[in-house]
Design an enzyme around this catalytic site. Structure first.
Site, PDB file in Angstrom:
ATOM      1  N   SER A 135      40.196  33.024  32.071  1.00  0.00           N
ATOM      2  CA  SER A 135      40.183  34.463  31.809  1.00  0.00           C
ATOM      3  C   SER A 135      40.461  34.696  30.335  1.00  0.00           C
ATOM      4  CB  SER A 135      41.239  35.170  32.665  1.00  0.00           C
ATOM      5  OG  SER A 135      41.246  36.555  32.421  1.00  0.00           O
ATOM      6  N   LYS A 161      35.574  34.469  32.585  1.00  0.00           N
ATOM      7  CA  LYS A 161      35.855  35.874  32.845  1.00  0.00           C
ATOM      8  C   LYS A 161      36.286  36.532  31.539  1.00  0.00           C
ATOM      9  CE  LYS A 161      39.631  37.600  35.071  1.00  0.00           C
ATOM     10  NZ  LYS A 161      40.472  37.986  36.235  1.00  0.00           N
ATOM     11  N   LYS A 163      37.603  40.095  29.780  1.00  0.00           N
ATOM     12  CA  LYS A 163      38.143  41.435  29.971  1.00  0.00           C
ATOM     13  C   LYS A 163      37.348  42.431  29.124  1.00  0.00           C
ATOM     14  CE  LYS A 163      41.867  40.322  32.478  1.00  0.00           C
ATOM     15  NZ  LYS A 163      42.215  40.894  33.795  1.00  0.00           N
ATOM     16  N   ASP A 189      35.645  41.778  33.691  1.00  0.00           N
ATOM     17  CA  ASP A 189      36.759  42.368  34.436  1.00  0.00           C
ATOM     18  C   ASP A 189      37.212  43.632  33.723  1.00  0.00           C
ATOM     19  OD1 ASP A 189      38.938  42.975  35.967  1.00  0.00           O
ATOM     20  OD2 ASP A 189      40.138  41.250  35.358  1.00  0.00           O
ATOM     21  N   GLU A 214      34.207  43.111  37.902  1.00  0.00           N
ATOM     22  CA  GLU A 214      35.424  43.230  38.695  1.00  0.00           C
ATOM     23  C   GLU A 214      36.115  44.572  38.459  1.00  0.00           C
ATOM     24  OE1 GLU A 214      39.567  40.757  39.593  1.00  0.00           O
ATOM     25  OE2 GLU A 214      38.253  40.121  37.961  1.00  0.00           O
ATOM     26  N   ASP A 239      39.485  44.197  43.250  1.00  0.00           N
ATOM     27  CA  ASP A 239      40.767  43.550  42.991  1.00  0.00           C
ATOM     28  C   ASP A 239      41.869  44.533  43.359  1.00  0.00           C
ATOM     29  OD1 ASP A 239      43.111  42.526  41.888  1.00  0.00           O
ATOM     30  OD2 ASP A 239      42.306  42.191  39.891  1.00  0.00           O
ATOM     31  N   LYS A 263      44.523  38.092  45.385  1.00  0.00           N
ATOM     32  CA  LYS A 263      45.744  37.717  44.671  1.00  0.00           C
ATOM     33  C   LYS A 263      46.892  37.768  45.674  1.00  0.00           C
ATOM     34  CE  LYS A 263      44.342  39.301  40.073  1.00  0.00           C
ATOM     35  NZ  LYS A 263      44.472  40.398  39.071  1.00  0.00           N
ATOM     36  N   GLY A 291      44.272  35.479  38.831  1.00  0.00           N
ATOM     37  CA  GLY A 291      45.516  35.058  38.205  1.00  0.00           C
ATOM     38  C   GLY A 291      46.306  36.229  37.664  1.00  0.00           C
TER      39      GLY A 291
END
Length: 370
Positions: A135, A161, A163, A189, A214, A239, A263, A291
Site C-alpha cells: 500500500s 495499492k 491511495k 484506494d 476501494e 471497506d 479487516k 492492512g
C-alpha cells in the site's frame, strides 16, 4: 479455558516514513497490545484503532475504555470454551468492533496454542504461502509515488495499492500506467473521499484497467455505491462500509460492490471475518485482507485469516521492515520469496512477542485479574 490475567499495553511505535491517506497522515503508530494469560500459556493480539476517529468512530482511548469497563469484565464473569464463545458474549455490545476483535484475537491465539496447532489451522486455513501486496500512501508529488511503485515492483509485490484523494487521483494512476504498463496489478484506494458528484473522475479512472477502486464513497454507504458500480466496469471494493456479514449480504444483494476487503478489527474479530469470507465465497465475491499499519502481532493475525480459500486477491500484509526499524515480534514478518509470505506452522500466531522491544515503545500498561 481458564483466563487468569489480561494485560493491556499502549505502545507508540515510530514509522520509518510518513504514511498519508485521504483522511490524514501517520508518523507514529499508537497501538494497543493485548495479552491473555491462562493455564500456563499466553495469547497476543493487536488493536488497530487509531488515535483519532477518522477511519471509523473508534480510537485507542475508546477501545481502552471499552475493554476496561465492559469487555474484560464480561470475559472474567462468563465461561469461555472456544473463541466463538467470545463472539457470542460480546454480541450485545453494539459496534466497538476493534475493541472486541483484539480480545477475541488474543483468545484465538491462546486457544490454538493450547490445542497445539497454528492459528491458521485453527481457523480452517490450508495455505502454506500467501501472496501479498503493498500500500502506497499519498505523496507530495506523483514522481515520488512512481519511485515507490518501481521499488516495490522490484521486490515482487503481487498488487500495488495507491491511495488517492480529490486532486491526486487520475494523474497518478495515468502516470503509473504510462511508466509501468497495463500488466501491473494496480488498484486505487479512496478511503471515502469522493461523492457521486465526482462521477467524471471515477469514469476517468475506469479506463486504466484497475483491479478495483476501494471505498470511493461515504464510509457508511451502500446505496450510492450500487449506483456507481452500475456506471463502471472497474469493480468497486467495499471497506469501511462492511462491519458484519449482514452488511456484506446487503451490499452484495444491492450490487454495491464486486469485491470486499476484510479487516479483522473493522468487522469485530476472526469469527466474524470467517463468516464474511464464507458468505462471499458462496456468492462468488472475492475477498482480501486489508492492512492498518500493524506491528508484527497484527500482521500475524492477518496472515492466518488470509489462508482461507476465498482470499484470492493479495492483501496489504507487507514486510514489517518496510514500516519499523524494529518490530515487536521474532522472527520478523518478512517476505520469503518475491511478493510472498510463509504461513507459520508453529503453534498460535507463529511469532514470539519480544518483551525488550515492547518495553522500548510502551507508554501505559495495566493488568486485569478476576
Amino acid at each position: 479455558m481458564k483466563i487468569e490475567r489480561i494485560e493491556l499495553q499502549q505502545l507508540h511505535m515510530p514509522l520509518r516514513f510518513r504514511f498519508e491517506t485521504s483522511f490524514g497522515s501517520t508518523v507514529m503508530k499508537d497501538l494497543l497490545l493485548v495479552s491473555v494469560y491462562g493455564e500456563g500459556g499466553v495469547g497476543h493480539a493487536e488493536c488497530v484503532a487509531m488515535p483519532d476517529p477518522y477511519y471509523n468512530e473508534e480510537t485507542t482511548e475508546t477501545a481502552w475504555h471499552m475493554m476496561e469497563r465492559f469487555l474484560v469484565p464480561k470475559l472474567f464473569a462468563n465461561p469461555i470454551e472456544t473463541p466463538e464463545d467470545v463472539d457470542r458474549l460480546f454480541a450485545p455490545v453494539r459496534r466497538n468492533n476493534m475493541a472486541k476483535a483484539v480480545l477475541e484475537g488474543a483468545i484465538w491465539d491462546l486457544y490454538s496454542k493450547q490445542k497445539g496447532i497454528s492459528l491458521a489451522k485453527a481457523l480452517g486455513g490450508e495455505k502454506s504461502v500467501i501472496d501479498v501486496g503493498i500500500s502506497i500512501g499519498i505523496e507530495p508529488t506523483v514522481g515520488q509515488v512512481l519511485d515507490k511503485v518501481e521499488r516495490h515492483l522490484g521486490e515482487g509485490y503481487k498488487k500495488i495499492k495507491v491511495k488517492i484523494k480529490p486532486g491526486f487521483d487520475v494523474e497518478v494512476i495515468r502516470s503509473i500506467r504510462e511508466r509501468f504498463g497495463d500488466d501491473v496489478p494496480l488498484m486505487a484506494d479512496a478511503n471515502s473521499a469522493y461523492t457521486m458528484e465526482h462521477l467524471d473522475v471515477m469514469k476517468e479512472l475506469d479506463q486504466y484497467g484497475l483491479i478495483m477502486i476501494e471505498q470511493p464513497l461515504a464510509h457508511d454507504d451502500i446505496i450510492d455505491h450500487a449506483k456507481l458500480q452500475k456506471e463502471l466496469r472497474t469493480p468497486i471494493c467495499l471497506d469501511e462500509s462492511i462491519h458484519s456479514v449482514e452488511d456484506a449480504r446487503k451490499a452484495i444483494e444491492l450490487g454495491s460492490c464486486k469485491i470486499i476487503n476484510i479487516k479483522v478489527g473493522r468487522v469485530g474479530g476472526l469469527t466474524e471475518s470467517k463468516r464474511i469470507h464464507d458468505f462471499c465465497q458462496a456468492h462468488d465475491i472475492p475477498v482480501w485482507c486489508g492492512g492498518m499499519i500493524e506491528s508484527g502481532v497484527g500482521r500475524a493475525h492477518n496472515i492466518a485469516i488470509t489462508t482461507l480459500p476465498n482470499f484470492t486477491i493479495p492483501g496489504d500484509t507487507a514486510a514489517s521492515s518496510r514500516y519499523w526499524e524494529e518490530d515487536i515480534v521474532e522472527p520478523g514478518v518478512e517476505l520469503v520469496a518475491p511478493g510472498q509470505m510463509a504461513v507459520p506452522d508453529r503453534h498460535g500466531i507463529g511469532f514470539t512477542v519480544n518483551p525488550r522491544a515492547v518495553g522500548k515503545y510502551v507508554i501505559r500498561s495495566v493488568n486485569f485479574r478476576p
